[in-house]
Design an enzyme around this catalytic site. Sequence first.
Site, short mmCIF file in Angstrom:
data_model
loop_
_atom_site.label_atom_id
_atom_site.label_comp_id
_atom_site.label_asym_id
_atom_site.label_seq_id
_atom_site.Cartn_x
_atom_site.Cartn_y
_atom_site.Cartn_z
N GLU A 187 0.71 -1.16 0.14
CA GLU A 187 0.04 -0.10 -0.10
C GLU A 187 0.66 1.34 -0.24
O GLU A 187 0.59 2.25 -0.54
CB GLU A 187 -1.07 0.01 1.20
N GLU A 239 -3.62 -9.53 3.73
CA GLU A 239 -4.52 -9.22 4.84
C GLU A 239 -5.64 -10.17 4.90
O GLU A 239 -5.95 -10.50 6.14
CB GLU A 239 -5.07 -7.66 4.88
#
Length: 263
Positions: free
Chosen positions: A117, A137
């Site tokens: 990210e 995740e």
Amino acid sequence: MSDQTTADTGEPELVVSTHGEILLLEINRPGQRNAMTRDVAEAVDDALSRLDADGALRVAILTGRGGTFCAGMDLKRHAAGERAATAVRGFGGIVEAPPGKPVIAAVEGWALGGGFEIVLACDLVVAGASARFGLPEVKRGLLARGGGMFRLPRRVPQAIALELLLTGDPIGTERANALGLLNNVVPDGQAVESAFALARRIVGNAPLSVAASKAIALASADWPLTEAFERQRAFSDPVFGSADAKEGARAFAEKRPPVWQGR
């Protein structure tokens, strides 16, 4: 900037150095695969604020030492209640409010979870041949809330973004490059060197033009085409009326390199 040091080297957990007009940020927690902590996020935030405030600095390069870019947030610290984010810039000191000036990610090894990210929050990406990118995740009962869920679908086809988000499986540089996520793939260990070469190409250009070009390219993602030309004038008119615009024309006519003033 945080004065936290790493047990691996005794140096700061974020090593910041200037190289002419280029600011180099190196995450320095190799024993923890450069997993992000609050201290490092605050240090990145401080460095990027310095980048935007200092007229002598033009481009930043963000990388990780020890053969890993960033393995995401430090899960042990997260389990203890720490959030690896700052109030203004969010996770990693960048994802919610990147600087106005360009940032190049120089990726070696893994860029996982929040590390990927962070890469997506940068403007340009250079990667070593063995680099790997992923958003795992969902494998840990979490989700990619550091921008991955909306930045990735804007960078690659939706079906591919959903594949990465829903499976949590990583991809290598060959596929990442084919998807348009990377600017350059280089032999392992040469990502920072290649990022400097790219940064120097940017540094040679007028700073106001570079900043406005980045701002328009990012802000215009949700502009209706019928309004785009009108909306860009707020960014473009000051550039065309600047001293640097006049200098660029004079330098071209006089067949010499321009001397930018940033005004």
